[in-house]
Design a protein around this motif. Structure first.
Motif, short mmCIF file in Angstrom:
data_model
loop_
_atom_site.label_atom_id
_atom_site.label_comp_id
_atom_site.label_asym_id
_atom_site.label_seq_id
_atom_site.Cartn_x
_atom_site.Cartn_y
_atom_site.Cartn_z
N PRO A 1 -75.18 21.72 -37.81
CA PRO A 1 -75.79 21.55 -39.13
C PRO A 1 -75.11 20.46 -39.97
O PRO A 1 -75.74 19.88 -40.86
CB PRO A 1 -75.61 22.93 -39.78
CG PRO A 1 -75.48 23.88 -38.63
CD PRO A 1 -74.77 23.11 -37.56
N ALA A 2 -73.85 20.18 -39.72
CA ALA A 2 -73.14 19.15 -40.48
C ALA A 2 -73.77 17.78 -40.25
O ALA A 2 -73.78 16.92 -41.15
CB ALA A 2 -71.66 19.12 -40.09
N ASP A 3 -74.31 17.54 -39.03
CA ASP A 3 -74.99 16.27 -38.76
C ASP A 3 -76.23 16.13 -39.63
O ASP A 3 -76.51 15.06 -40.19
CB ASP A 3 -75.38 16.18 -37.28
CG ASP A 3 -74.18 16.09 -36.37
OD1 ASP A 3 -73.07 15.80 -36.87
OD2 ASP A 3 -74.34 16.33 -35.16
N ALA A 4 -76.99 17.23 -39.76
CA ALA A 4 -78.19 17.20 -40.60
C ALA A 4 -77.82 16.95 -42.06
O ALA A 4 -78.47 16.17 -42.76
CB ALA A 4 -78.96 18.51 -40.46
N ALA A 5 -76.76 17.62 -42.53
CA ALA A 5 -76.33 17.46 -43.92
C ALA A 5 -75.91 16.02 -44.20
O ALA A 5 -76.26 15.44 -45.24
CB ALA A 5 -75.20 18.42 -44.24
N ALA A 6 -75.17 15.41 -43.28
CA ALA A 6 -74.73 14.02 -43.47
C ALA A 6 -75.92 13.07 -43.47
O ALA A 6 -75.98 12.12 -44.27
CB ALA A 6 -73.74 13.64 -42.36
N HIS B 1 -86.38 19.05 -44.83
CA HIS B 1 -85.27 19.71 -44.14
C HIS B 1 -85.58 21.20 -44.02
O HIS B 1 -85.66 21.91 -45.02
CB HIS B 1 -83.97 19.51 -44.93
CG HIS B 1 -82.79 20.20 -44.33
ND1 HIS B 1 -81.82 20.83 -45.08
CD2 HIS B 1 -82.43 20.37 -43.02
CE1 HIS B 1 -80.92 21.34 -44.28
NE2 HIS B 1 -81.25 21.08 -43.02
N GLU B 2 -85.74 21.67 -42.81
CA GLU B 2 -86.01 23.09 -42.51
C GLU B 2 -86.94 23.71 -43.55
O GLU B 2 -86.57 24.62 -44.29
CB GLU B 2 -84.69 23.87 -42.47
CG GLU B 2 -83.73 23.43 -41.38
CD GLU B 2 -84.22 23.80 -39.97
OE1 GLU B 2 -85.35 24.28 -39.83
OE2 GLU B 2 -83.45 23.59 -39.01
N PRO B 3 -88.20 23.26 -43.62
CA PRO B 3 -89.10 23.72 -44.68
C PRO B 3 -89.72 25.09 -44.45
O PRO B 3 -90.43 25.60 -45.30
CB PRO B 3 -90.19 22.64 -44.68
CG PRO B 3 -90.24 22.17 -43.27
CD PRO B 3 -88.83 22.23 -42.77
N ALA B 4 -89.46 25.72 -43.28
CA ALA B 4 -90.16 26.98 -42.98
C ALA B 4 -89.26 28.01 -42.32
O ALA B 4 -89.69 28.78 -41.47
CB ALA B 4 -91.36 26.69 -42.09
N LEU C 1 -88.84 15.02 -40.08
CA LEU C 1 -88.64 16.47 -40.07
C LEU C 1 -87.27 16.77 -39.50
O LEU C 1 -87.05 16.68 -38.30
CB LEU C 1 -89.72 17.15 -39.23
CG LEU C 1 -91.18 16.91 -39.65
CD1 LEU C 1 -92.13 17.51 -38.63
CD2 LEU C 1 -91.43 17.49 -41.04
N VAL C 2 -86.33 17.09 -40.38
CA VAL C 2 -84.98 17.44 -39.93
C VAL C 2 -84.95 18.96 -39.76
O VAL C 2 -84.80 19.72 -40.72
CB VAL C 2 -83.92 16.99 -40.95
CG1 VAL C 2 -82.51 17.30 -40.45
CG2 VAL C 2 -84.06 15.49 -41.24
N THR C 3 -85.11 19.41 -38.53
CA THR C 3 -85.30 20.84 -38.28
C THR C 3 -85.03 21.16 -36.82
O THR C 3 -85.10 20.27 -35.95
CB THR C 3 -86.74 21.26 -38.64
OG1 THR C 3 -86.93 22.63 -38.36
CG2 THR C 3 -87.75 20.44 -37.84
N ASN C 4 -84.75 22.40 -36.55
CA ASN C 4 -84.65 22.89 -35.17
C ASN C 4 -85.79 23.85 -34.86
O ASN C 4 -85.72 24.61 -33.89
CB ASN C 4 -83.30 23.60 -34.96
CG ASN C 4 -82.16 22.62 -34.77
OD1 ASN C 4 -82.31 21.42 -34.99
ND2 ASN C 4 -81.00 23.11 -34.36
N SER C 5 -86.84 23.82 -35.67
CA SER C 5 -87.99 24.68 -35.46
C SER C 5 -88.90 24.11 -34.37
O SER C 5 -89.41 22.99 -34.51
CB SER C 5 -88.78 24.81 -36.77
OG SER C 5 -90.08 25.28 -36.53
#
Length: 568
Positions: A371-376, A495-498, A524-528
């Protein structure tokens, strides 16, 4: 060498100077009021001297009529002066609050660093109020000075010794009062700082109340707040003791000074140097002096607290921005936006040499193993921070070279924990667009917000409490997504909208995002899996680097790291 101005001085005088008209009006009328107050003992003395001692009844009636007229003027002038002072105070505080909110919401950010939301709220309310109160304090100070001067002149006419005593003793008394206010100023600053911290912690705990109850952490939260609140109480008591000590000592000094003036006047009357009317005037003026001297003690306390609060406000207003526009910032909106987004050898935080090129109108998914990669990545895309190395480019121009206002309107980064605002559901959705264009209806349908509205008592007009606490987590998330889609930004980063909705709703939302954003650049920054499945292609970030690229189905079958990140 010229000494640097103490922090907050510019804030203080700019706030007061902005209300110059009301301050001047209040000062002039207040000085007239205090002059009238000082003349009352003089007029009473004249009435006694002419009417009682001299037996001049018409003269007595004349001076009584003059005295009545003065009292009418005192009543009117007090109201006008108080009204002007109060208007100056509240208006100055309002303008300070506006400046503080503007600084906190400024595109460059930085003002909120190291401060809880409740702490900023305390600065914008209590500290701004204290600085605004300096306007009234200045009016009172000038008016009290006028009263002292008139009293001294009147006493000089009665006796040179009495007049000189007032003229020389008053500045000494004011200087002592100023020295006594220094401890109060220091302790007042500490008091406001601790109170703001306590407010911030309280607001933080209330915001996370559901989570705290869910994990059974109420006891630890209460203990944390009790500790912070106790510190705040201790600071408040120390400031109160300093204020009480200052007021007590000033009251003793003032009383001693008044007694000395009355004693000198009495001795003069006993020796026959002054008449009965002059003695009455002298005693009356000595008693009148209690008012201005007490007001000066109050003014010193207000100025001490105002300076302390102004210093805290200056820290927020002068806080360095998290980012800054380049020396020749370009407004991207002026030349039109294609929507090509390029990450060129991007390094920031945990990211290392990320290269991604997103074509105009393309929908790209970004999955991460950390998750730190997504935050950066989100910080760089939204210019919450600038890259340590490399660049993020929009249509071939680095984001650091673009004007912040235009960039914010062009590249919208909607994080998964975005807050809602107090207002109706519809007002939250249309916050970025104002009116209700056709895109709002489409955005609400795509995000499933129309279904949320159907379950509420007043539909889209149902009131939403601050931060959306009256809605469930899934409802808040859908409203926030609708708001992002309704903005219709040329480049949208979600970012992770759902994460807070069920699988069926998530699939529906994914299809809705694909349809609404067709032809518009979307990240879409997500793992969904549902959201990544609608992307034109997906990029996998592992250990801060791009390790795989392709469509969702291919990566699921060919990349073990991707399967681990997305399907487990």
């Amino acid at each position: 060498m010229r000494r640097a101005d103490p922090p907050g001085r510019n804030v203080l005088w700019r706030a007061v100077g902005g209300q110059r008209r009301d301050v001047v009006l209040g000062t002039v009328v207040g000085m007239g009021h205090q002059t009238g107050e000082a003349l009352v003992p003089v007029l009473i003395g004249l009435a006694i001297e002419r009417g009682v001692v001299g037996g001049d009844v018409p003269g007595l009636l004349l001076w009584l009529a003059v005295l009545a007229a003065v009292y009418v003027g005192l009543s009117v002038s007090f109201r006008f002066s108080a009204r002007a002072g109060e208007r100056a105070s509240v208006t100055a505080a309002h303008h300070l609050r506006t400046r503080l909110v503007g600084r906190v919401l400024a595109p460059e950010g930085g003002a909120e660093e190291g401060r809880l939301p409740g702490e900023l709220t305390n600065i914008a309310t209590e500290d701004a109020k204290r600085v605004g109160a300096v306007a009234m304090a200045l009016i009172v100070a000038f008016a009290a000075t006028a009263g002292l001067v008139v009293s001294a002149v009147a006493l000089l006419r009665v006796s040179l010794g009495l007049g000189l005593l007032v003229l020389l003793g008053t500045p000494l008394l004011l200087w002592l009062g100023h020295l006594l206010s220094k401890p109060l100023e220091r302790r007042s600053e500490t008091e406001q700082e601790r109170a703001a911290r306590a407010s911030g912690v309280a607001a933080d705990l209330v915001a996370g109340l559901r989570v705290l109850k869910g994990i059974g952490a109420e006891t630890a939260a209460v203990a944390r707040y009790r500790l912070v609140s106790r510190d705040s109480l201790s600071a408040t008591l120390r400031a109160a003791r300093a204020e009480a000590w200052q007021n007590g000592v000033v009251t003793i000094l003032t009383g001693a000074f008044i007694a000395l003036v009355a004693l000198v006047g009495g001795r003069l009357a006993a020796r026959g140097d002054i008449g009965l009317g002059e003695l009455v005037s002298s005693v009356g003026l000595a008693l009148f002096l209690i008012g201005p001297l007490t007001e000066f003690a109050w003014v010193n306390a207000e100025l001490a607290q105002g300076r302390a609060s102004a210093a805290r406000i200056a820290e927020v207003l002068d806080a360095p921005g998290a980012v800054a526009p380049g020396p020749s910032a370009v407004d991207i909106r002026a030349r039109g936006v294609e929507g090509r987004l390029t990450l060129r050898d991007l390094s920031h935080g945990t990211l290392r040499g990320v290269d991604v090129d997103i074509a105009p109108g393309e929908t790209v998914g970004v999955a991460t193993t950390d998750p730190a990669d997504a935050a950066a990545l989100l910080r760089c895309l939204g210019r919450g921070a600038d890259p340590d190395y490399g660049a993020v480019e929009l249509d071939g121009t680095a984001l650091t070279a673009l004007g912040l206002d235009g960039l914010r309107a062009t590249v919208l980064v909607a994080e998964h924990d975005a807050d809602l605002f107090e207002g109706t559901l519809l007002e939250n959705v249309t916050a970025a667009v104002g009116a209700v264009p056709a895109t709002v209806t489409v955005a609400m349908a795509a995000s499933g917000t129309d279904e949320v509205a159907d379950t509420l008592p007043d539909g889209v007009d149902t009131p939403v409490t601050a931060r959306g606490r009256s809605l469930s987590g899934g409802q808040r998330q859908r409203v926030a997504l609708a708001r992002a889609l309704a903005a219709d930004a040329p480049v949208l980063v979600l970012h992770e909208p759902a994460t807070a909705v069920d699988a069926v709703t998530e699939t529906r939302i994914a299809a809705g995002i694909r349809d609404v954003r067709s032809g518009r650049t979307t990240l879409l920054v997500t793992n969904s899996p549902a959201l990544l499945a609608v992307a034109d292609r997906v990029v996998l970030l592992r250990a801060g680097r791009v390790t795989a690229t392709g469509d969702h189905e291919r990566l699921v079958h060919e990349c073990a790291d991707y399967r681990t990140a997305v399907l487990t």
